[in-house]
Design a protein around this motif. Structure first.
Motif, mmCIF file in Angstrom:
data_model
loop_
_atom_site.group_PDB
_atom_site.id
_atom_site.type_symbol
_atom_site.label_atom_id
_atom_site.label_comp_id
_atom_site.label_asym_id
_atom_site.label_seq_id
_atom_site.Cartn_x
_atom_site.Cartn_y
_atom_site.Cartn_z
ATOM 1 N N GLY A 80 11.154 7.826 -11.040
ATOM 2 C CA GLY A 80 11.852 7.407 -9.494
ATOM 3 C C GLY A 80 10.484 6.503 -9.129
ATOM 4 N N PHE A 81 9.517 7.286 -9.019
ATOM 5 C CA PHE A 81 8.121 6.662 -8.531
ATOM 6 C C PHE A 81 7.942 5.333 -8.909
ATOM 7 C CE2 PHE A 81 3.698 5.890 -8.742
ATOM 8 C CZ PHE A 81 3.346 5.890 -7.289
ATOM 9 N N PHE A 82 7.837 5.305 -10.301
ATOM 10 C CA PHE A 82 7.616 4.042 -11.139
ATOM 11 C C PHE A 82 8.489 3.127 -11.023
ATOM 12 C CE2 PHE A 82 4.856 6.997 -13.649
ATOM 13 C CZ PHE A 82 3.792 6.266 -13.203
ATOM 14 N N VAL A 83 9.826 3.555 -11.101
ATOM 15 C CA VAL A 83 11.021 2.314 -10.849
ATOM 16 C C VAL A 83 10.928 1.887 -9.426
ATOM 17 C CG1 VAL A 83 13.400 2.239 -10.778
ATOM 18 C CG2 VAL A 83 12.634 3.663 -12.709
ATOM 19 N N THR A 84 10.775 2.558 -8.304
ATOM 20 C CA THR A 84 11.005 2.065 -7.106
ATOM 21 C C THR A 84 9.611 1.215 -7.134
ATOM 22 O OG1 THR A 84 9.896 3.987 -6.441
ATOM 23 C CG2 THR A 84 12.195 3.437 -5.494
ATOM 24 N N MET A 85 8.356 1.487 -7.870
ATOM 25 C CA MET A 85 7.341 0.251 -7.836
ATOM 26 C C MET A 85 7.852 -0.781 -8.442
ATOM 27 S SD MET A 85 4.662 1.697 -6.309
ATOM 28 C CE MET A 85 3.091 1.045 -6.806
ATOM 29 N N ILE A 86 8.422 -0.750 -9.349
ATOM 30 C CA ILE A 86 8.809 -1.814 -10.251
ATOM 31 C C ILE A 86 9.934 -2.866 -9.197
ATOM 32 C CG2 ILE A 86 10.175 -3.006 -11.927
ATOM 33 C CD1 ILE A 86 9.269 -0.490 -13.723
ATOM 34 N N SER A 87 10.926 -2.198 -8.583
ATOM 35 C CA SER A 87 11.693 -2.810 -7.996
ATOM 36 C C SER A 87 11.161 -3.482 -6.586
ATOM 37 C CB SER A 87 13.133 -1.915 -7.577
ATOM 38 O OG SER A 87 12.954 -1.243 -6.379
ATOM 39 N N ALA A 88 10.327 -2.507 -5.844
ATOM 40 C CA ALA A 88 10.028 -3.057 -4.473
ATOM 41 C C ALA A 88 9.013 -4.040 -4.805
ATOM 42 C CB ALA A 88 9.093 -1.799 -3.894
#
Lengths: 578, 601
Positions: A80-88
């Motif tokens: 979740g952390f990495f994916v939100t980093m990518i999308s944000a």
């Protein structure tokens, strides 16, 4: 959509790889958890043979399960952390890119898209895309891994079951594609309607005085209601179609497990095939579930696709103004030459300017006069390249404006638009705007040259007073004088006043012009004006009529030999005053 | 600007506690009209849930029939029984799906209608707020509320309401089934779940704060880009792209910071809920196994049943969690929407007078005192008597309060003290619409909307004939220009047609003349019109205004030479008053102003 992914940073790809690793870990942990249940159950089976099951074995396996549950939580949180980093990160980058692109637009492109639409594209559309990326990224990776893992487990367990799974997947795909085909065009419509809604609201806000003065509140509301109803209708249609998803999916899922049992009743012959059946059901569910996970993304996709397209439309717009790279020394003055310049708006048939030629020597004041719509503003907009001449050339110090680097060109020019544009911030920030690098002294002197000192000093915090968005807390004339001060503070080689004096009263206009003459004598000035008084003393006055130059000369010369000029002059001043 | 933001942050900090509850309550109250439908949807959901709970039981029966056949009847499975159960299940599924669809259908309709109502109310509200609200609020921010925020509310509601319903029902249903089967195991499952829930609550409360911030920054971003996009020329020519970009990046970074935090924290809810499920599963295995040691082999059935229950129990929990995160962004967005909707409106004018049927046009300003802010008085003590049919010119340096005076006359703002009377009736006793309907007004800032030229000209006066429109346009000298446009009067006015400021002014003048009101206010109405056109225009207007009281603010003094009274304003006070010739002869402020037009260096 994919096109937008090129804006992912290197870091993001790293994040993606790390996410994949953790997703694999998570899937593995979740799918092997039941194996330990089996171990506990086997231990319990010992009761049947009269042995008391050992508490330690139960607790040990239970402990492992607990650890796995925690592990899977940890992995999921990291994903979740990495994916939100990518999308944000992506929405951050996209907002920046689109903003940059729009800043580079020429007037023509801004007008083509309209400000309201550009605004929705910068905010709403990017939000849509980011949402799909954040929800999609993990699902897109997780689903295939789950599916492959599950397929490995059920392959060769009975073709009838595989067939029914296949059929369910096929029905699922077909129904989804059908729903999507109906819904996607509506999404496009929806986005346009949102633009329209934005525009109608914006109109109401900017024209609020006119609306109230005309008692047109109901009229505006009626207009809003129309768009609002359209938008609601479209939303409802989309919503009703999407409401199908859930029941269709549930019925297919339940139907699949039912059909496996039903078929099982005919083909199960022994204990092995019976256990195969139970295993098949759970793993077939996994396959369909991962499929559904993908579908959830596809549900979000259409709106995002439309948004992505709208973002790309902006990003892919070829900028009409191609900057040159000529850089030159700054000497405080410049000559400007128009060589057979003609201009028409892109896509327009009619020329707005025909074959204009003239020379402005260093330090001269050139004034333009003519009826409304004669092309005065367009003509001077060619100097700073707000538009480019269709034919002919505009030269500054002998160099085509198209050859200058934009930064150099802009630095040479102090531009005052027809309507004073101010930005939220202090008076100081507004005068010392952009790459103006004026000291406090210079700012004050520019304000004083622009005849703005008296009202600025009356503002609560002097030059630190705050101007609200759009400069609504100062009057039209004050706004105009501040935007003149902004141009003066720049210390340019060329001033362009696009009808900038008409918002000023005569006295201020007069004072301002003498101050300009005194303080900025070397600067070449271009003035578009309506009032003869404003331009009487210009070195050259150019008279425009329907895009043609019908006269050039001083006030006295033109009075003698230019009938159009004489007509204009007579309309303003009595014979004696001339 | 900076100060403005700070103030906002402080207040939002204070409000965070309980924001979720209050905004949700407001939203719920707002939906009052649809409660009936929502309850109906709930009822449909109950049926759907019952089919979902019965389903697994019947499947269990089915496997029992099959395994019975295998074990006790040497592979002879009772096909008739199987078919009976399967047909029953098929019916159950179809009924469940139908009810599910109708439930979704209804919630979609309700959420979309709520969205429509919110948008409608915002648009209505815009016209009810006092003008000074817009002096202190950014357009982009208001716009963001109409689109982004309402959009977020509806999108999140449609995502959450339906699943919140069915998940809640499923949750309750499973809870009941569990207690019926074995209370001790039920307690184990609940205990494990509560533990997990406590964990997720931490995330939930944290993320709410960030959701509010995201919505706020979004408004800020909107305001910034509106300014930049519409002032694009100036930004480019002053090489201010970098500066603006810096400011933009600052907001963008904030948005990024809060955006990813809120999304991460809410995204974590899913895994946490998954963990709650797994945790419960493990607890069931351990506790079940330990209990089985006591109760013997017959306890197996209970364990298998609970393994299914724990999944059925945690699944709705994670959808509830997901819905709650959706509701969070809905609450953050709805907070902003309600903030706007609750803004203080203009004082109610019920019982005040409507416009008198016959208007003479006598206007009295009596000791008028006014400032946009109480600490900054602009008009100090303004008194003036205007007789019916007079043309009053107001001149003076910029910032003297000319436009303010007109704003007061139009009742856009209320005077601090003193009174303005029309034919002896105080405008304070009249409805705003009544005052507005007495004046035709042309402003310096031209305003056209996207629509045909004809629509722009008729604006709010639908019963005006086209012929009258042509007549007026000919009189103001814009008819020829309109004819040259590709579609004449039906040309759409939008960003793509290039109208000069002067042409826009002519159109707005024509619009006012078409409206045909008993009195006229012209605030710098012809500043961008070339002087030759202006003379023609002047004649047309003078003719149209014959016998009507009119107020003219103008810089070009040629426009007002023939005024009945010229008021020379300075710092909100009348310094001179009289006819052109008299004032000129007097050699005071007016003469100075007038002569500055011709002075040589």
């Amino acid at each position: 959509m994919l096109k937008l992914l090129r804006y992912l940073r290197k870091k993001d790809y790293m994040f993606m790889i790390v996410s994949i690793v953790f997703i694999v870990v998570q899937v593995y942990l979740e799918l092997t958890l039941p194996d330990y249940t089996a171990k506990i159950i086997q231990e319990l089976y010992k009761i049947g043979s009269g042995v008391k099951p050992s508490v330690s074995v139960i607790l040990k396996n239970g402990g492992i399960m607990l650890a796995m549950a925690f592990g899977s939580l940890g992995a999921a949180i990291l994903v979740g952390f990495f994916v939100t980093m990518i999308s944000a990160g992506l929405s951050f980058t996209l907002r920046g890119k689109i903003y940059d692109k729009i800043q580079g637009f020429s007037l023509h492109e801004i007008n083509r898209f309209s400000t309201a639409s550009l605004m929705t594209r910068t905010t709403n559309d990017i939000r849509q895309v980011a949402m799909v990326v954040s929800m999609g990224a993990s699902a897109l990776i997780k689903a295939p891994i789950m599916a492959i893992y599950a397929v490995i487990k059920i392959v060769n367990k009975g073709w009838q079951w595989s067939l029914s799974t296949g059929i369910v997947l096929a029905i699922l795909s077909i129904s989804i594609i059908t729903i999507m085909a109906v819904v996607i065009p509506k999404f496009k419509k929806m986005q346009t309607l949102i633009d329209k809604l934005n525009r109608v609201t914006r109109e109401n806000l900017t024209g609020i005085r006119v609306v109230r003065a005309s008692n047109a509140e109901d009229f505006q509301e009626e207009k809003f209601k129309e768009t609002n109803t359209d938008l609601t209708k479209t939303n409802l249609f989309i919503g009703k179609m999407l409401a199908l998803f859930d029941p269709v999916m549930t019925i297919l899922l339940s139907g699949l497990s039912l059909s496996i049992y039903w078929i099982g009743a005919y083909i199960v012959k022994d204990a092995v095939s019976f256990s195969n059946m139970t295993v098949f059901v759970s793993y077939a569910m996994q396959v369909v579930m991962s499929f559904i996970m993908l579908i959830v993304i596809f549900m979000l996709l259409p709106r995002a696709l439309v948004s992505a397209k709208r973002i790309n439309e902006v990003l892919d717009t070829e900028n009409k103004i191609v900057p040159g790279n000529y850089v030159d020394e700054f000497d405080g003055t410049a000559s400007v030459v128009f060589e057979n310049v003609s201009f028409k708006y892109p896509d327009a048939e009619e020329y707005v300017l025909h074959d204009i030629s003239f020379t402005a020597n260093e330090g001269e004041t050139i004034a333009f006069i003519g009826s409304t719509g004669s092309g005065k503003s367009t003509l001077i907009n060619l100097i700073p390249r707000l538009y480019d001449a269709t034919e002919g050339r505009v030269l500054i110090d002998g160099v085509d404006v198209k050859d200058y680097s934009l930064e150099t060109l802009n630095k040479k020019i102090g531009y005052v638009p027809q309507r004073g544009v101010l930005f939220s911030g202090s008076v100081k920030d507004n005068v010392n705007f952009g790459d103006n690098n004026a000291s406090e002294e210079e700012i004050k002197s520019a304000i004083s040259t622009a005849q703005a000192s008296s009202f600025v000093s009356r503002m609560p915090d002097g030059i630190d007073s705050i101007i609200s968005q759009g400069g609504t807390n100062v009057s039209g004339g004050q706004r105009q004088r501040l935007s003149i001060a902004r141009a003066i503070a720049r210390k340019p080689e060329i001033f362009i006043f696009d009808d900038s004096f008409s918002a000023l009263d005569y006295k201020t206009d007069k004072k301002l012009r003498s101050a300009l003459k005194k303080d900025t004598a070397k600067v070449t000035k271009f003035i578009v004006a309506q009032r003869i008084g404003t331009i009487k003393e210009a070195d050259k006055i150019i008279v425009l009529e329907a895009g043609n130059m019908v006269g050039i000369g001083t006030h006295e010369e033109l009075l003698k030999n230019c009938p159009v000029y004489r007509e204009i002059a007579l309309s303003q001043l009595s014979k004696e005053e001339l | 600007m900076a100060r403005h933001i700070n103030r906002k942050n402080v207040s939002s900090e204070k409000m965070e506690k309980g924001t979720f509850k209050t905004s949700m309550k407001k939203l719920l109250l707002y939906c009052r009209k649809y409660w009936g439908w929502l309850i109906f949807a709930l009822a449909l959901g109950i049926v759907g849930v019952i089919t979902q709970i019965i389903g697994p039981n019947k499947i269990m029966d089915l496997t029992n029939v099959i395994s019975d056949g295998l074990i006790y009847h040497a592979g002879n499975i009772d096909i008739a029984e199987v078919t009976k159960i399967c047909v029953l299940l098929v019916c159950l599924y179809i009924v469940g799906a139908l009810f599910n669809y109708f439930q979704n259908y209804i919630t979609t309709i309700v959420t979309q209608k709520v969205g429509r109502n919110l948008r409608r109310d915002i648009s209505k509200k815009i016209n009810k707020l006092p003008l000074n609200y817009f002096d202190s609020h950014l357009h982009g921010d208001v716009l963001s509320r109409v689109t982004n925020d309402v959009d977020t509310v509806t999108q999140s509601l449609s995502e959450s309401v339906g699943s919140l319903f069915s998940s809640g029902l499923l949750f309750v249903g499973v809870l009941i089934m569990m207690f019926i089967t074995e209370p001790l195991m039920a307690l184990t499952v609940i205990g494990a779940t509560i533990l997990g829930f406590a964990l997720s609550l931490i995330f939930l409360t944290k993320s709410q704060k960030y959701f509010n911030k995201v919505q706020e920054q979004m408004g800020e971003l909107n305001a910034h880009i509106e300014e930049t996009y519409s002032g694009h020329n100036v930004v480019r020519l002053f090489n201010a792209e970098e500066n603006r970009k810096e400011e933009f990046t600052k907001i963008n970074k904030q948005l990024h910071k809060y955006g990813w935090r809120s999304r991460f924290l809410s995204g974590v809810m899913g895994p946490v809920m998954g963990f709650v499920g797994n945790f419960g599963y493990v607890a069931v295995c351990i506790v079940g196994a330990l209990l089985a040691r006591k109760h013997g082999i017959s306890y197996f059935g209970v364990i298998t049943a609970f393994m299914i229950y724990v999944r059925l129990f945690s699944r709705p929990l994670s959808s509830i969690a997901q819905s709650l995160t959706s509701l969070q962004s809905a609450s953050a967005a709805s907070k902003r929407v309600f903030e706007f909707l609750e803004g203080e409106e203009q004082a109610s004018e019920e019982g005040k007078l409507s416009a008198p049927a016959k208007i003479e046009g006598n206007i009295d300003f009596e000791n008028v005192r006014f400032g946009y802010k109480p600490e900054k008085i602009i008009i100090k003590d303004f008194s003036c008597k205007v007789n019916a049919g007079q043309k009053i010119a107001i001149v003076g340096p910029t910032g003297a309060g000319k436009t303010t005076l007109v704003n007061l006359l139009m009742k856009f703002y209320e005077t601090n003290s003193g009174d303005i009377k029309i034919d002896g009736i105080s405008i304070g006793d009249m409805k705003r619409e009544a005052v507005h309907s007495l004046f035709g007004m042309v402003l310096q800032d031209t305003w056209l909307f996207e629509g045909t030229i004809m629509e722009n000209l008729k604006y709010n006066n639908k019963d005006v004939s086209d012929k009258r429109v042509y007549q007026v346009c000919k009189a103001v000298g814009i008819d020829h220009f309109i004819q040259t446009l590709s579609k004449g009067y039906n040309t759409i006015v939008d960003d793509t047609i290039n109208l000069s400021a002067g042409q826009k002014q002519l159109l707005t003048i024509a619009r006012t003349m078409i409206a045909d009101r008993p009195m006229v206010i012209l605030d710098e109405a012809t500043s961008s019109v070339d002087t030759r056109t202006e003379i023609l225009l002047q004649q047309a207007m003078d003719k149209a205004m014959e016998g009507r009281t009119s107020f003219v603010i103008a810089h070009r003094l040629s426009t007002i030479k023939n005024a009945d009274t010229i008021l020379v304003l300075k710092d909100g006070d009348i310094v001179e008053k009289g006819k052109h010739e008299d004032l000129l002869a007097k050699g005071g402020a007016y003469a100075e102003l007038y002569n500055s037009q011709f002075e040589e260096e």
